[in-house]
Enzyme design. Sequence first.
Site, PDB file in Angstrom:
ATOM      1  N   TYR A 181      18.303 -30.938 -33.960  1.00 26.22           N
ATOM      2  CA  TYR A 181      19.488 -31.762 -33.730  1.00 26.22           C
ATOM      3  C   TYR A 181      19.383 -32.479 -32.399  1.00 26.22           C
ATOM      4  CZ  TYR A 181      21.408 -28.348 -30.395  1.00 26.22           C
ATOM      5  OH  TYR A 181      21.610 -27.540 -29.307  1.00 26.22           O
ATOM      6  N   LYS A 241      14.627 -28.531 -29.852  1.00 25.93           N
ATOM      7  CA  LYS A 241      16.084 -28.506 -30.012  1.00 25.93           C
ATOM      8  C   LYS A 241      16.415 -28.106 -31.451  1.00 25.93           C
ATOM      9  CE  LYS A 241      20.071 -31.126 -28.271  1.00 25.93           C
ATOM     10  NZ  LYS A 241      20.698 -30.087 -27.497  1.00 25.93           N
ATOM     11  N   GLU A 299      17.022 -21.503 -17.827  1.00 27.78           N
ATOM     12  CA  GLU A 299      18.081 -22.509 -18.013  1.00 27.78           C
ATOM     13  C   GLU A 299      19.352 -21.744 -18.348  1.00 27.78           C
ATOM     14  OE1 GLU A 299      17.422 -25.063 -21.422  1.00 27.78           O
ATOM     15  OE2 GLU A 299      16.518 -23.436 -22.574  1.00 27.78           O
ATOM     16  N   LEU A 314      14.745 -26.211 -22.650  1.00 25.60           N
ATOM     17  CA  LEU A 314      14.905 -27.489 -23.334  1.00 25.60           C
ATOM     18  C   LEU A 314      14.756 -28.597 -22.281  1.00 25.60           C
ATOM     19  CD1 LEU A 314      15.819 -28.652 -26.175  1.00 25.60           C
ATOM     20  CD2 LEU A 314      17.911 -29.223 -24.966  1.00 25.60           C
TER      21      LEU A 314
HETATM   22  N1  PLP Z   1      19.373 -26.426 -22.452  1.00 25.01           N
HETATM   23  C1  PLP Z   1      19.907 -26.023 -23.608  1.00 25.01           C
HETATM   24  C2  PLP Z   1      19.552 -24.676 -24.138  1.00 25.01           C
HETATM   25  C3  PLP Z   1      20.801 -26.863 -24.311  1.00 25.01           C
HETATM   26  O1  PLP Z   1      21.328 -26.456 -25.483  1.00 25.01           O
HETATM   27  C4  PLP Z   1      21.140 -28.118 -23.762  1.00 25.01           C
HETATM   28  C5  PLP Z   1      22.069 -29.021 -24.450  1.00 25.01           C
HETATM   29  O2  PLP Z   1      22.646 -28.715 -25.454  1.00 25.01           O
HETATM   30  C6  PLP Z   1      20.569 -28.494 -22.547  1.00 25.01           C
HETATM   31  C7  PLP Z   1      19.685 -27.635 -21.912  1.00 25.01           C
HETATM   32  C8  PLP Z   1      20.892 -29.830 -21.925  1.00 25.01           C
HETATM   33  O3  PLP Z   1      20.268 -30.872 -22.622  1.00 25.01           O
HETATM   34  P1  PLP Z   1      20.838 -32.365 -22.581  1.00 25.01           P
HETATM   35  O4  PLP Z   1      20.998 -32.705 -21.146  1.00 25.01           O
HETATM   36  O5  PLP Z   1      19.799 -33.166 -23.244  1.00 25.01           O
HETATM   37  O6  PLP Z   1      22.140 -32.342 -23.290  1.00 25.01           O
END
Ligand code: PLP
Length: 277
Positions: free
Chosen positions: A30, A145, A177, A201
């Site tokens: 997603y 993701k 994270e 991610l």
């Molecule tokens: N890390 C994880 C595990 C996430 O689920 C998300 C966003 O849903 C992020 C980091 C941040 O990613 P982004 O800045 O692309 O929304």
Amino acid sequence: MVYLNGNFIPKDKAYIPVMDRGFLFGDGIYEVFPVYDNTVIGLEPHLNRLQDGLDAINIENPHSKDEWINLINKVVTLNNKNSSQAIYLQISRGCDENRKHTYGKLKPTIYIQSSGIEPKDKRDLIKGKSAITREDIRWLKSNTKATSLLANTLYAQEAKDNDSEEAILYRDGIVTEASSSNVFIVKDNCLYTHPKGPNILPGVTRKIAIQCAENLGIMVKEEKFTKEELMQADEVWISSSTREILPITSIDGMSISDGYAGPVWSLVYDQYQKLKS
Ligand code: PLP
């Protein structure tokens, strides 16, 4: 209104068959695109990460970039064009005849929906948010993701049950994270965040926050830091497409620095806000 497999329909009329592998196995990926006044922040990196996700789980991309952009724009328009929206786009491997772990070539299920992004007031954000810490026991493909987010949702619920905004994760003492965001610390005016790789991610907001900091002349190091360094940091932030860049001022009940959002966050936050106009 949502988009499902070629049709724009009301959300309560959108159904998928029980044989969809997204439902049975969480077999899909997603993206979440933040949209302000009809402009997607980080459109290109989001579409690139969508492609990376599809490649990682062996699904052929069913659309070109332009086709995705048209679909996203249509959903934005159907859901009040000028508002702040989070566009959620999910592709699952599709439906098979029987439930089995292995898969052949299937027709992917494509779903796109919009939800509102809460407006934020910087004066409220300065007080900061609280977080808890937890051991990161997720799989080592956290850079994909994937829709199978059971570990992440359990962490998020634990954070909520502890009146906290986020669960910050660590593996072997290293902060990776958070349950649905990336983590930054500031120490001696230098910004640190975990390097890209299988443990995190590669957040699009992370990437933009790094660019904003560098544009401001702030030193940025994509380097590992420990849980102890997190607790001793001058500032801690999290970043995500819907939360933007949020200061964390209390972790596991302990204040970070003086317990208020710091000056480096304030500068980078303002720089990020300029992308919306
Ligand atoms: N890390 C994880 C595990 C996430 O689920 C998300 C966003 O849903 C992020 C980091 C941040 O990613 P982004 O800045 O692309 O929304």
